[in-house]
Design a protein around this motif. Structure first.
Motif, short mmCIF file in Angstrom:
data_model
loop_
_atom_site.label_atom_id
_atom_site.label_comp_id
_atom_site.label_asym_id
_atom_site.label_seq_id
_atom_site.Cartn_x
_atom_site.Cartn_y
_atom_site.Cartn_z
N MET A 43 0.85 -1.19 0.00
CA MET A 43 0.00 0.00 0.00
C MET A 43 0.88 1.23 0.00
O MET A 43 1.83 1.33 0.76
N GLN A 44 0.58 2.17 -0.85
CA GLN A 44 1.36 3.39 -0.96
C GLN A 44 1.03 4.36 0.17
O GLN A 44 -0.10 4.40 0.66
N THR A 45 2.03 5.13 0.56
CA THR A 45 1.84 6.12 1.61
C THR A 45 1.49 7.46 0.99
O THR A 45 2.14 7.92 0.06
N LYS A 46 0.46 8.10 1.50
CA LYS A 46 0.02 9.37 0.96
C LYS A 46 0.86 10.51 1.51
O LYS A 46 1.08 10.61 2.70
N ILE A 47 1.34 11.37 0.63
CA ILE A 47 2.11 12.55 1.02
C ILE A 47 1.27 13.78 0.73
O ILE A 47 0.82 13.98 -0.40
N ILE A 48 1.04 14.60 1.72
CA ILE A 48 0.34 15.86 1.51
C ILE A 48 1.37 16.96 1.46
O ILE A 48 2.07 17.23 2.43
N THR A 49 1.51 17.56 0.32
CA THR A 49 2.54 18.58 0.12
C THR A 49 2.12 19.90 0.74
O THR A 49 1.03 20.40 0.46
N PRO A 50 2.94 20.51 1.63
CA PRO A 50 2.59 21.79 2.21
C PRO A 50 2.45 22.87 1.15
O PRO A 50 3.14 22.86 0.14
N GLU A 68 6.46 6.89 -4.83
CA GLU A 68 6.90 5.62 -4.26
C GLU A 68 8.34 5.72 -3.75
O GLU A 68 8.74 4.97 -2.86
N ARG A 69 9.12 6.62 -4.35
CA ARG A 69 10.51 6.84 -3.93
C ARG A 69 10.80 8.34 -3.98
O ARG A 69 10.31 9.03 -4.87
N LEU A 70 11.58 8.82 -3.03
CA LEU A 70 11.92 10.23 -2.97
C LEU A 70 13.28 10.47 -3.62
O LEU A 70 14.22 9.70 -3.43
N GLY A 71 13.37 11.54 -4.39
CA GLY A 71 14.61 11.88 -5.08
C GLY A 71 15.56 12.64 -4.18
O GLY A 71 15.18 13.61 -3.52
N ALA A 109 26.62 7.62 -2.80
CA ALA A 109 26.13 7.30 -4.14
C ALA A 109 25.97 5.79 -4.35
O ALA A 109 24.91 5.35 -4.84
N PRO A 110 26.96 4.97 -3.98
CA PRO A 110 26.75 3.52 -4.09
C PRO A 110 25.58 3.03 -3.22
O PRO A 110 24.84 2.14 -3.63
N ALA A 111 25.43 3.61 -2.03
CA ALA A 111 24.34 3.21 -1.15
C ALA A 111 22.99 3.53 -1.76
O ALA A 111 22.02 2.77 -1.60
N LEU A 112 22.91 4.64 -2.47
CA LEU A 112 21.65 5.03 -3.11
C LEU A 112 21.26 4.11 -4.26
O LEU A 112 20.14 4.19 -4.76
N GLN A 113 22.16 3.24 -4.66
CA GLN A 113 21.81 2.23 -5.66
C GLN A 113 21.14 1.03 -5.00
O GLN A 113 20.61 0.15 -5.68
N LYS A 114 21.15 1.01 -3.66
CA LYS A 114 20.56 -0.11 -2.91
C LYS A 114 19.29 0.28 -2.17
O LYS A 114 18.63 -0.59 -1.60
N THR A 115 18.97 1.55 -2.12
CA THR A 115 17.83 2.01 -1.34
C THR A 115 16.50 1.70 -2.04
O THR A 115 16.42 1.63 -3.26
N LYS A 116 15.46 1.55 -1.22
CA LYS A 116 14.12 1.25 -1.72
C LYS A 116 13.20 2.46 -1.66
O LYS A 116 12.28 2.57 -2.48
N ASN A 117 13.42 3.34 -0.70
CA ASN A 117 12.51 4.47 -0.49
C ASN A 117 13.00 5.78 -1.08
O ASN A 117 12.28 6.77 -1.10
N ALA A 123 22.70 3.06 3.29
CA ALA A 123 21.44 2.75 2.63
C ALA A 123 20.33 2.61 3.65
O ALA A 123 19.20 3.11 3.45
N LYS A 124 20.61 1.95 4.75
CA LYS A 124 19.62 1.77 5.82
C LYS A 124 19.22 3.12 6.40
O LYS A 124 18.03 3.40 6.63
N GLN A 125 20.20 3.94 6.67
CA GLN A 125 19.95 5.28 7.22
C GLN A 125 19.05 6.09 6.29
O GLN A 125 18.02 6.64 6.72
N MET A 126 19.41 6.17 5.01
CA MET A 126 18.65 7.01 4.08
C MET A 126 17.27 6.43 3.81
O MET A 126 16.28 7.18 3.69
N ASP A 127 17.15 5.10 3.74
CA ASP A 127 15.85 4.48 3.55
C ASP A 127 14.91 4.79 4.71
O ASP A 127 13.74 5.12 4.52
#
Length: 365
Positions: A1-8, A38-41, A56-64, A319-323
């Motif tokens: 299930m996707q998480t809803k983001i309400i943009t300020p 689904e993923r934040l830039g 940068a290498p860690a960001l190739q492993k992140t899911k979120n 990767a864990k931290q940023m996710d």
């Protein structure tokens, strides 16, 4: 299930939407129809060693979250990153045009990976541009700067997370749990050290004005280790600086020893070093002990306590931290390590420098 983001709602939203929608913009549901990501830039600001070899290498492993953009003052370096990671031209910025990032919907998070003397400026500019912020440690040069960073993010309704990757590491979380639950009784004595041998005379890490020095860089790890292992905040401290190579450490401390006293009676003896390779945490409780070696490395943090082995493998700390930090943003939840935590350390770091200069004991409020 996707998480809803309400943009300020921002001033930009007012101008783009027209007077009719702007008048209704005080309703919290006005922009709820926007499709959640689904993923934040993430845009990395500063492409030095930590960004290049680790983030940068860690960001190739992140899911979120994912590597969406970069900010660099070197065109050749930016070109290398563009080709290596397929970053589009519109997501590549210089320090001169950084504020234009406000107009880029691809970038949700700005990760400030610059010398500490630049953390405040780019955190505040990122928040004003409507971007969430990850900021590397140490958070800033002083408490006043930390306060300004926290205020800017709150005023712009943006999240601020400090890059304390170790607090996301289950090995760190285990010795925090032992302190919190008093599994081995009261903490009595802590010994903690973090350091490596820095020999680059032209690096910012040996320039105090840029946030260099052993205490700001490696001492913060030892400080974190002691605070988290004690499960409480120190009430007083003493400190001493050592410089063995004045030809390199002309303005910054090469080694800083500091001693913390906690309200429970626990005492910590700590070292942050740019002159010694070291990384360990030892804790004596009234019902046992704990020893971690390493305790704050990029990988393979592990140890042993009276309760048993502490060894929770982590594929990639960054990767864990940023996710986890990205997920907190997506779920509109508090960050595990918010700006206030970074500021707690800087308050103590300032007191450590004061104590080393005076040669006396400094009491903490």
């Amino acid at each position: 299930m996707q998480t809803k983001i309400i943009t300020p709602v921002t001033r930009r939203d007012f101008l783009a939407a027209g007077t009719g929608l702007a008048a209704a913009a005080f309703s919290p549901h006005v922009f709820a129809f926007k499709k959640p990501k689904e993923r934040l830039g993430v845009a990395l600001v500063g492409l030095g060693y930590y960004s290049t070899d680790l983030l940068a290498p860690a960001l190739q492993k992140t899911k979120n979250c994912y590597l969406a953009g970069i900010v660099s003052g070197t065109a050749d370096k930016a070109e290398v990153w563009k080709k290596k990671y397929g970053i589009p031209d519109k997501n590549i910025y210089t320090y001169a045009n950084f504020d234009q990032i406000a107009n880029n919907p691809d970038i949700d998070i700005v990760y400030v990976v610059l010398p500490p003397s630049m953390h405040k400026e780019y955190t505040i500019r990122a928040a004003k541009a409507g971007k969430h912020v990850f900021c590397e440690k140490p958070m800033a040069l002083n408490v006043r700067e930390c306060e300004e960073m926290i205020r800017a993010c709150k005023d712009n309704r943006r999240s601020l997370a400090i890059g304390y990757r170790c607090q996301h590491d289950p090995n760190t979380q285990e010795f925090m749990r032992i302190a919190r639950e008093k599994s081995l009784g009261k903490v009595q004595l802590i010994s903690c050290a973090a350091g490596y041998k820095e020999s680059r005379a032209d690096n910012w890490k040996v320039r105090r004005s840029m946030g260099g020095g052993a205490m700001y860089d490696m001492g913060v790890y030892a400080l974190q280790g002691a605070r988290l292992a004690a499960g409480e905040e120190p009430v007083s401290l003493t400190a001493q600086h050592v410089v063995n190579r004045p030809e390199i450490f002309r303005e910054a401390d090469e080694i800083t020893h500091f001693q913390l006293h906690f309200p429970s009676g626990a005492v910590a003896s700590c070292t942050g070093s740019h002159g010694i390779n070291t990384n360990f945490l030892k804790v004596n409780y009234d019902k046992g002990s704990l020893h971690m070696d390493n305790f704050s490395a990029y990988e393979n943090n592990k140890g042993q306590s009276t309760l048993g082995e502490i060894n929770f493998p982590v594929d990639n700390q960054q990767a864990k931290q940023m996710d986890e930090d990205a997920l907190s943003i997506m779920q509109n939840k508090p960050q595990l390590v918010p700006g206030e935590e970074g500021m707690r350390d800087i308050r103590i770091v300032e007191a450590i420098y004061q104590a080393a200069k005076s040669g006396g004991t400094v009491k903490l409020a």
